[in-house]
Design an enzyme around this catalytic site. Structure first.
Site, PDB file in Angstrom:
ATOM      1  N   GLU A 198      -6.512  10.702 -13.472  1.00  0.00           N
ATOM      2  CA  GLU A 198      -6.481  11.067 -12.042  1.00  0.00           C
ATOM      3  C   GLU A 198      -5.553  12.259 -11.821  1.00  0.00           C
ATOM      4  O   GLU A 198      -5.898  13.217 -11.142  1.00  0.00           O
ATOM      5  CB  GLU A 198      -5.960   9.899 -11.192  1.00  0.00           C
TER       6      GLU A 198
ATOM      7  N   GLU B  16       0.835  -1.201   0.000  1.00  0.00           N
ATOM      8  CA  GLU B  16       0.000   0.000   0.000  1.00  0.00           C
ATOM      9  C   GLU B  16       0.868   1.250   0.000  1.00  0.00           C
ATOM     10  O   GLU B  16       1.833   1.339   0.770  1.00  0.00           O
ATOM     11  CB  GLU B  16      -0.902  -0.031   1.244  1.00  0.00           C
TER      12      GLU B  16
ATOM     13  N   SER C 225     -25.939   8.990 -14.237  1.00  0.00           N
ATOM     14  CA  SER C 225     -25.642   8.033 -13.181  1.00  0.00           C
ATOM     15  C   SER C 225     -26.927   7.595 -12.505  1.00  0.00           C
ATOM     16  O   SER C 225     -27.687   8.421 -11.992  1.00  0.00           O
ATOM     17  CB  SER C 225     -24.709   8.670 -12.144  1.00  0.00           C
TER      18      SER C 225
ATOM     19  N   GLY D 177     -12.965   3.171  -0.957  1.00  0.00           N
ATOM     20  CA  GLY D 177     -11.580   2.711  -0.965  1.00  0.00           C
ATOM     21  C   GLY D 177     -11.406   1.466  -1.820  1.00  0.00           C
ATOM     22  O   GLY D 177     -10.387   0.786  -1.762  1.00  0.00           O
TER      23      GLY D 177
ATOM     24  N   ASP E  65      -4.614   1.025  -9.082  1.00  0.00           N
ATOM     25  CA  ASP E  65      -6.062   0.807  -9.156  1.00  0.00           C
ATOM     26  C   ASP E  65      -6.507   0.519 -10.586  1.00  0.00           C
ATOM     27  O   ASP E  65      -7.251  -0.435 -10.844  1.00  0.00           O
ATOM     28  CB  ASP E  65      -6.817   2.041  -8.643  1.00  0.00           C
TER      29      ASP E  65
ATOM     30  N   SER F 194     -13.655   3.027  -6.905  1.00  0.00           N
ATOM     31  CA  SER F 194     -14.760   3.298  -7.826  1.00  0.00           C
ATOM     32  C   SER F 194     -14.302   4.223  -8.953  1.00  0.00           C
ATOM     33  O   SER F 194     -14.766   4.101 -10.082  1.00  0.00           O
ATOM     34  CB  SER F 194     -15.950   3.896  -7.086  1.00  0.00           C
TER      35      SER F 194
ATOM     36  N   GLY G   2     -16.071   6.366  -2.647  1.00  0.00           N
ATOM     37  CA  GLY G   2     -15.396   6.664  -1.387  1.00  0.00           C
ATOM     38  C   GLY G   2     -15.199   5.425  -0.516  1.00  0.00           C
ATOM     39  O   GLY G   2     -14.840   5.521   0.643  1.00  0.00           O
TER      40      GLY G   2
HETATM   41  C1  GLA Z   1      -5.147   4.935  -3.954  1.00  0.00           C
HETATM   42  C2  GLA Z   1      -4.410   5.283  -5.241  1.00  0.00           C
HETATM   43  C3  GLA Z   1      -3.440   4.171  -5.656  1.00  0.00           C
HETATM   44  C4  GLA Z   1      -2.540   3.759  -4.486  1.00  0.00           C
HETATM   45  C5  GLA Z   1      -3.363   3.532  -3.216  1.00  0.00           C
HETATM   46  C6  GLA Z   1      -2.477   3.305  -2.018  1.00  0.00           C
HETATM   47  O1  GLA Z   1      -5.992   3.850  -4.149  1.00  0.00           O
HETATM   48  O2  GLA Z   1      -5.313   5.513  -6.295  1.00  0.00           O
HETATM   49  O3  GLA Z   1      -2.671   4.584  -6.761  1.00  0.00           O
HETATM   50  O4  GLA Z   1      -1.536   4.702  -4.273  1.00  0.00           O
HETATM   51  O5  GLA Z   1      -4.224   4.627  -2.935  1.00  0.00           O
HETATM   52  O6  GLA Z   1      -1.743   2.143  -2.168  1.00  0.00           O
END
Ligand code: GLA
Length: 387
Positions: A162, A33, A67, A126, A174, A129, A124
């Site tokens: 992003e 992470e 949406s 985590g 992600d 999405s 939101g």
């Molecule tokens: C978010 C970011 C990812 C990564 C994680 C942490 O999900 O979009 O790129 O950095 O946090 O691991």
């Protein structure tokens, strides 16, 4: 979610028939992470919670998005409009970025479309999405306009979306996980080289349980960008003596020997996490290959501790979930996943203890935090595709 129902909702929204239905998954991350933008390793997997999209072509140049999750209006813009959206229309940026970068490369995206979107992945949460949405747009344009773009490039465009449209300086984990996902496997990805390997998630009598904090309104984005900057500053100082491009190139010992160069308490902690977490991800995937689940569990716990003390991105909701999980019977490990501050955690739990686990952790969470966490059994699926 049912395909016919989605097609029906498309008709109700746009007053004509939709053409194709797509699904783009969210993701979990077993370990690794805040290592992606530090050139380290991650170990994510795509999950059955995600975002659906119904596509219908248009003769004109308009893109019309709706949406099914929010009670809002259709957001409309021209296909060649590359301006960043603000306010209520902000969510259109996830689509606009992908359209913009694909149109830079492919001039046959020459007409607009309607898109009806519906997620069973709370935003939101985590569970990515936003990457799920970007990769949904990517796969739709790839398939509908027959673009020869490969999936890894779609992930790169999602990351760029992003960074440049959304303003989050995120890494590539992600988007890579959403678009490259493989059923029942996690992806061991080196974010420095983008080399990757699929490893079957063979957990025997255990399963992964996702725990969403349901924490409303976090300020996660600015704190996220702070972490990215602090790691970058630490790296610049280490580069005075070390020939490296990313913190992910360092092992724990080398980092220790040169850490005096950083000489800043916060940056030292951030960099120490980036280095140690990358090493944990490498060790965990080796343990996965060796079938040593208990070791993976311990590394997952250590990851949470490092994210708490060194990276400081957990917060009381995620800490409560992890700490309550550690106390339950039949738990190998638990930790927060994703950016942090709110969002979700995972636990590896013995299958026959799963119900008791959810009940106990759920109660502790409600007592401490004042509202409920949500629990989902993680089903690992293929990456974004037409269904
Ligand atoms: C978010 C970011 C990812 C990564 C994680 C942490 O999900 O979009 O790129 O950095 O946090 O691991």
């Amino acid at each position: 979610m049912n395909k016919d129902e989605l097609l029906k909702e498309y008709v109700e929204t746009f007053g004509e028939k939709g053409q194709d239905v797509f699904f783009s998954p969210g993701r979990i991350n077993v370990i690794g992470e805040h290592t992606d933008y530090n050139g380290g390793h991650v170990f994510p997997a795509a999950i059955s919670l995600g975002v659906y999209g119904v596509y219908g072509p248009r003769d004109d140049k308009k893109v019309r998005l709706f949406s099914g999750n929010v009670n809002g209006n259709i957001v409309e813009f021209d296909i060649d409009d590359t301006t960043v959206e603000k306010g209520e229309r902000f969510w259109a940026n996830y689509f606009k970025g992908m359209i913009t970068y694909l149109r830079e490369k492919y001039d046959n995206i020459d007409h607009g479309f309607n898109l009806y979107i519906k997620a069973n992945l709370p935003s939101g949460s985590g569970l990515s999405s936003s990457a799920a949405i970007e990769m949904l747009m990517g796969i739709i344009l790839k398939d509908e306009f027959k673009l020869d773009v490969d999936r890894v490039n779609l992930a790169k465009m999602g990351q760029r979306t992003e960074n440049e449209f959304v303003g989050l300086n995120s890494g590539i984990m992600d988007q890579f996980a959403c678009i490259m996902g493989k059923k029942d496997s996690a992806i061991f990805l080196d974010c420095n080289t983008l080399e990757y390997e699929y490893l079957p998630l063979e957990l025997g009598n255990y399963e992964i349980i996702i725990m969403a904090t349901n924490k409303p309104h976090t300020l996660a984005d600015s704190a996220y960008n702070d972490r990215v900057r602090e790691c970058h500053d630490a790296l610049t100082k280490l580069q005075e003596k070390l020939d490296i491009k990313a913190l992910g190139e360092l092992d724990n010992d080398t980092f220790d020997e040169y850490s005096y160069l950083i000489n800043d308490k916060t940056e030292l902690k951030r960099a120490r996490h980036a280095v140690s977490e990358n090493q944990r991800a490498i060790r965990a995937t080796k343990a996965m290959k060796d079938g040593d689940l208990e070791k993976i569990g311990r590394l997952i716990n250590a990851s949470h501790i490092s994210l708490h003390y060194d990276y400081e991105v957990t917060g009381k909701e995620l800490d409560t979930l992890a700490e309550a999980s550690w106390k339950q019977d039949g738990v190998l490990g638990a930790r927060m996943i994703g950016g942090g501050f709110g969002g979700s955690a995972i636990a590896i739990v013995k299958k026959d203890k799963a119900e008791e686990f959810k009940k106990n952790v759920g109660k502790t969470y409600r007592d401490k935090i004042g509202y409920d966490a949500s629990f989902y059994d993680a089903e690992i699926v293929d990456g974004s595709k037409m269904i």
